[in-house]
Design a protein around this motif. Structure first.
Motif, PDB file in Angstrom:
ATOM      1  N   GLY A 168       5.948   0.865 -20.207  1.00 38.14           N
ATOM      2  CA  GLY A 168       5.637   0.160 -21.438  1.00 38.14           C
ATOM      3  C   GLY A 168       5.070  -1.202 -21.109  1.00 38.14           C
ATOM      4  O   GLY A 168       4.101  -1.318 -20.342  1.00 38.14           O
ATOM      5  N   SER A 169       5.708  -2.253 -21.655  1.00 36.29           N
ATOM      6  CA  SER A 169       5.230  -3.620 -21.390  1.00 36.29           C
ATOM      7  C   SER A 169       5.951  -4.250 -20.208  1.00 36.29           C
ATOM      8  O   SER A 169       5.729  -5.413 -19.900  1.00 36.29           O
ATOM      9  CB  SER A 169       5.452  -4.491 -22.639  1.00 36.29           C
ATOM     10  N   SER A 170       6.819  -3.490 -19.535  1.00 35.92           N
ATOM     11  CA  SER A 170       7.618  -4.018 -18.440  1.00 35.92           C
ATOM     12  C   SER A 170       7.050  -3.605 -17.093  1.00 35.92           C
ATOM     13  O   SER A 170       6.713  -2.431 -16.873  1.00 35.92           O
ATOM     14  CB  SER A 170       9.063  -3.516 -18.574  1.00 35.92           C
ATOM     15  N   ARG A 171       6.929  -4.575 -16.202  1.00 41.05           N
ATOM     16  CA  ARG A 171       6.489  -4.287 -14.826  1.00 41.05           C
ATOM     17  C   ARG A 171       7.631  -4.646 -13.884  1.00 41.05           C
ATOM     18  O   ARG A 171       8.089  -5.784 -13.870  1.00 41.05           O
ATOM     19  CB  ARG A 171       5.233  -5.083 -14.487  1.00 41.05           C
ATOM     20  N   GLU A 172       8.090  -3.691 -13.116  1.00 42.72           N
ATOM     21  CA  GLU A 172       9.293  -3.874 -12.288  1.00 42.72           C
ATOM     22  C   GLU A 172       9.038  -3.445 -10.853  1.00 42.72           C
ATOM     23  O   GLU A 172       8.251  -2.527 -10.571  1.00 42.72           O
ATOM     24  CB  GLU A 172      10.457  -3.031 -12.854  1.00 42.72           C
ATOM     25  N   LEU A 173       9.779  -4.117  -9.963  1.00 42.88           N
ATOM     26  CA  LEU A 173       9.842  -3.662  -8.579  1.00 42.88           C
ATOM     27  C   LEU A 173      10.915  -2.587  -8.500  1.00 42.88           C
ATOM     28  O   LEU A 173      12.005  -2.752  -9.046  1.00 42.88           O
ATOM     29  CB  LEU A 173      10.203  -4.814  -7.635  1.00 42.88           C
ATOM     30  N   CYS A 174      10.658  -1.500  -7.845  1.00 41.10           N
ATOM     31  CA  CYS A 174      11.632  -0.412  -7.763  1.00 41.10           C
ATOM     32  C   CYS A 174      12.190  -0.332  -6.355  1.00 41.10           C
ATOM     33  O   CYS A 174      11.439  -0.279  -5.378  1.00 41.10           O
ATOM     34  CB  CYS A 174      10.966   0.911  -8.147  1.00 41.10           C
ATOM     35  N   GLY A 175      13.533  -0.295  -6.283  1.00 38.92           N
ATOM     36  CA  GLY A 175      14.171  -0.234  -4.972  1.00 38.92           C
ATOM     37  C   GLY A 175      14.157   1.162  -4.378  1.00 38.92           C
ATOM     38  O   GLY A 175      14.514   1.362  -3.229  1.00 38.92           O
ATOM     39  N   GLY A 176      13.798   2.136  -5.155  1.00 40.11           N
ATOM     40  CA  GLY A 176      13.782   3.508  -4.649  1.00 40.11           C
ATOM     41  C   GLY A 176      13.490   4.471  -5.782  1.00 40.11           C
ATOM     42  O   GLY A 176      13.615   4.117  -6.958  1.00 40.11           O
ATOM     43  N   THR A 177      13.087   5.661  -5.462  1.00 38.66           N
ATOM     44  CA  THR A 177      12.762   6.646  -6.485  1.00 38.66           C
ATOM     45  C   THR A 177      14.040   7.370  -6.905  1.00 38.66           C
ATOM     46  O   THR A 177      14.663   8.055  -6.101  1.00 38.66           O
ATOM     47  CB  THR A 177      11.739   7.664  -5.951  1.00 38.66           C
ATOM     48  N   SER A 216       1.482 -10.253  -9.691  1.00 37.40           N
ATOM     49  CA  SER A 216       1.006  -9.414 -10.792  1.00 37.40           C
ATOM     50  C   SER A 216       1.982  -9.380 -11.964  1.00 37.40           C
ATOM     51  O   SER A 216       1.697  -8.783 -12.996  1.00 37.40           O
ATOM     52  CB  SER A 216       0.769  -7.980 -10.288  1.00 37.40           C
ATOM     53  N   GLY A 217       3.173 -10.016 -11.778  1.00 37.76           N
ATOM     54  CA  GLY A 217       4.138 -10.084 -12.877  1.00 37.76           C
ATOM     55  C   GLY A 217       5.372  -9.235 -12.690  1.00 37.76           C
ATOM     56  O   GLY A 217       6.258  -9.235 -13.547  1.00 37.76           O
ATOM     57  N   ALA A 218       5.479  -8.527 -11.561  1.00 38.39           N
ATOM     58  CA  ALA A 218       6.679  -7.724 -11.321  1.00 38.39           C
ATOM     59  C   ALA A 218       7.870  -8.648 -11.062  1.00 38.39           C
ATOM     60  O   ALA A 218       7.723  -9.712 -10.466  1.00 38.39           O
ATOM     61  CB  ALA A 218       6.467  -6.790 -10.129  1.00 38.39           C
ATOM     62  N   MET A 219       9.040  -8.245 -11.554  1.00 38.52           N
ATOM     63  CA  MET A 219      10.241  -9.089 -11.424  1.00 38.52           C
ATOM     64  C   MET A 219      11.016  -8.729 -10.171  1.00 38.52           C
ATOM     65  O   MET A 219      11.350  -7.566  -9.947  1.00 38.52           O
ATOM     66  CB  MET A 219      11.143  -8.926 -12.647  1.00 38.52           C
ATOM     67  N   ALA A 220      11.310  -9.743  -9.359  1.00 40.96           N
ATOM     68  CA  ALA A 220      12.146  -9.554  -8.168  1.00 40.96           C
ATOM     69  C   ALA A 220      13.540 -10.076  -8.494  1.00 40.96           C
ATOM     70  O   ALA A 220      13.710 -11.238  -8.847  1.00 40.96           O
ATOM     71  CB  ALA A 220      11.558 -10.311  -6.978  1.00 40.96           C
ATOM     72  N   LEU A 221      14.536  -9.224  -8.428  1.00 40.81           N
ATOM     73  CA  LEU A 221      15.897  -9.609  -8.778  1.00 40.81           C
ATOM     74  C   LEU A 221      16.557 -10.378  -7.641  1.00 40.81           C
ATOM     75  O   LEU A 221      16.412 -10.032  -6.470  1.00 40.81           O
ATOM     76  CB  LEU A 221      16.722  -8.359  -9.107  1.00 40.81           C
ATOM     77  N   PHE A 222      17.287 -11.434  -8.019  1.00 39.12           N
ATOM     78  CA  PHE A 222      18.005 -12.211  -7.008  1.00 39.12           C
ATOM     79  C   PHE A 222      19.043 -11.326  -6.320  1.00 39.12           C
ATOM     80  O   PHE A 222      19.719 -10.541  -6.958  1.00 39.12           O
ATOM     81  CB  PHE A 222      18.695 -13.409  -7.666  1.00 39.12           C
ATOM     82  N   GLY A 223      19.167 -11.461  -5.029  1.00 39.29           N
ATOM     83  CA  GLY A 223      20.162 -10.711  -4.285  1.00 39.29           C
ATOM     84  C   GLY A 223      19.625  -9.396  -3.728  1.00 39.29           C
ATOM     85  O   GLY A 223      20.218  -8.809  -2.837  1.00 39.29           O
ATOM     86  N   GLU A 224      18.515  -8.918  -4.290  1.00 38.45           N
ATOM     87  CA  GLU A 224      17.935  -7.670  -3.791  1.00 38.45           C
ATOM     88  C   GLU A 224      17.041  -7.978  -2.580  1.00 38.45           C
ATOM     89  O   GLU A 224      16.401  -9.031  -2.501  1.00 38.45           O
ATOM     90  CB  GLU A 224      17.112  -6.984  -4.888  1.00 38.45           C
ATOM     91  N   LYS A 225      16.986  -7.057  -1.654  1.00 39.01           N
ATOM     92  CA  LYS A 225      16.130  -7.224  -0.481  1.00 39.01           C
ATOM     93  C   LYS A 225      14.959  -6.253  -0.580  1.00 39.01           C
ATOM     94  O   LYS A 225      15.146  -5.069  -0.863  1.00 39.01           O
ATOM     95  CB  LYS A 225      16.931  -6.971   0.808  1.00 39.01           C
ATOM     96  N   TYR A 226      13.748  -6.759  -0.364  1.00 40.83           N
ATOM     97  CA  TYR A 226      12.553  -5.942  -0.461  1.00 40.83           C
ATOM     98  C   TYR A 226      11.794  -5.988   0.858  1.00 40.83           C
ATOM     99  O   TYR A 226      11.805  -7.004   1.574  1.00 40.83           O
ATOM    100  CB  TYR A 226      11.636  -6.431  -1.584  1.00 40.83           C
ATOM    101  N   GLY A 227      11.091  -4.905   1.161  1.00 38.08           N
ATOM    102  CA  GLY A 227      10.251  -4.862   2.357  1.00 38.08           C
ATOM    103  C   GLY A 227       8.912  -5.531   2.099  1.00 38.08           C
ATOM    104  O   GLY A 227       8.652  -6.074   1.025  1.00 38.08           O
ATOM    105  N   ASP A 228       8.046  -5.480   3.127  1.00 35.00           N
ATOM    106  CA  ASP A 228       6.724  -6.098   2.974  1.00 35.00           C
ATOM    107  C   ASP A 228       5.897  -5.352   1.949  1.00 35.00           C
ATOM    108  O   ASP A 228       5.036  -5.926   1.283  1.00 35.00           O
ATOM    109  CB  ASP A 228       5.994  -6.105   4.332  1.00 35.00           C
ATOM    110  N   GLU A 229       6.139  -4.044   1.829  1.00 41.68           N
ATOM    111  CA  GLU A 229       5.402  -3.238   0.850  1.00 41.68           C
ATOM    112  C   GLU A 229       6.402  -2.684  -0.159  1.00 41.68           C
ATOM    113  O   GLU A 229       7.458  -2.177   0.220  1.00 41.68           O
ATOM    114  CB  GLU A 229       4.673  -2.085   1.546  1.00 41.68           C
ATOM    115  N   VAL A 230       6.072  -2.818  -1.438  1.00 40.16           N
ATOM    116  CA  VAL A 230       7.017  -2.431  -2.487  1.00 40.16           C
ATOM    117  C   VAL A 230       6.361  -1.467  -3.462  1.00 40.16           C
ATOM    118  O   VAL A 230       5.135  -1.371  -3.553  1.00 40.16           O
ATOM    119  CB  VAL A 230       7.531  -3.670  -3.254  1.00 40.16           C
TER     120      VAL A 230
END
Length: 244
Positions: free
Chosen positions: A29-38, A9-23
């Motif tokens: 604004g115009s930015s779509r990001e994966l969030c590591g936590g609230t 969908s266009g969300a950016m995954a940062l190198f070095g970060e670890k994500y679970g199966d569900e994010v």
């Protein structure tokens, strides 16, 4: 949403970060990001955001550093205090600081030019007196002396005047600035068959921890042992005599 769907969908995954199966995916604004936590409930909770540094860390990679919240407020307050202190030192309002700094720099440059002019004038006057110290060796005038307060330009100008005045001469002039020795040697065209300026300046330079070279009529060198300069200059007449 699932991680793969988030990336598609266009969300950016940062190198070095670890994500679970569900994010968690945030649209800001115009930015779509994966969030590591609230971290905050809303972007407004962040408050002031100030970029404080930016630079390259690798080929094609830039690093941006920023501060937020109370840290950013404290940073701005400290900057404001320094700005007011600088303005006070220049007796100006903070809004006039840039203009006043420009004026101060212009004034400093003008003073530097005037100082250089006066140094050149003083050194040149001293240089005229030095002509009286030349000794005759095998038909040419030999002069080796220190010109206090002279820079490279003044040494060259004084050398030209001395060569014109002495007519047939081999000259070495030196200046000392802290631990730095500047040397220039000049030989009039009618004396280069006996003495080469490059050889002459090297004779002195090697004794003061340096080396140099140049044309038969003009050569420059440097050194790092000013304490040995008087003895090195004193040996110039005998060195010239040996070339005859």
């Amino acid at each position: 949403m699932p991680f793969d769907d988030a990336v598609r969908s266009g969300a950016m995954a940062l190198f070095g970060e670890k994500y679970g199966d569900e994010v968690r995916v945030l649209d800001i604004g115009s930015s779509r990001e994966l969030c590591g936590g609230t971290h905050v409930s809303r972007t407004g909770d962040i408050g002031l955001f100030k970029v404080v540094a930016e630079g390259g860390v690798a080929a094609g990679v830039r690093r941006i550093e920023a501060i937020t919240g109370e840290n950013a407020v404290a940073w701005v307050q400290a900057l404001d205090a320094r700005t007011k202190e600088a303005a006070s030192m220049l007796k100006a309002a903070p809004g006039e600081l840039v203009a006043r700094i420009g004026q101060a720099l212009d004034h400093a440059r003008a003073l530097e030019k005037e100082l250089a002019r006066l140094k050149s004038k003083l050194a040149s006057s001293h240089g005229e007196d030095l002509a009286e110290q030349a000794v005759e060796v095998d038909g040419i005038k030999v002069l080796a002396a220190t010109l206090d307060g002279a820079d490279a330009k003044t040494l060259r100008e004084t050398m030209d005047r001395l060569k014109d005045r002495l007519k047939s001469a081999a000259i070495v002039l030196a200046a000392v600035d802290g631990a730095k020795v500047s040397l220039i040697a000049g030989v009039t065209p009618n004396a280069t068959s006996k003495v080469k300026a490059g050889e002459l300046v090297n004779f002195v330079a090697q004794q003061v921890g340096g080396k140099g070279g140049g044309r038969p009529e003009m050569a420059q060198a440097g050194g790092s042992e000013p304490a040995r300069l008087p003895a090195a200059l004193a040996g110039v007449p005998d060195w010239v005599r040996a070339r005859g």
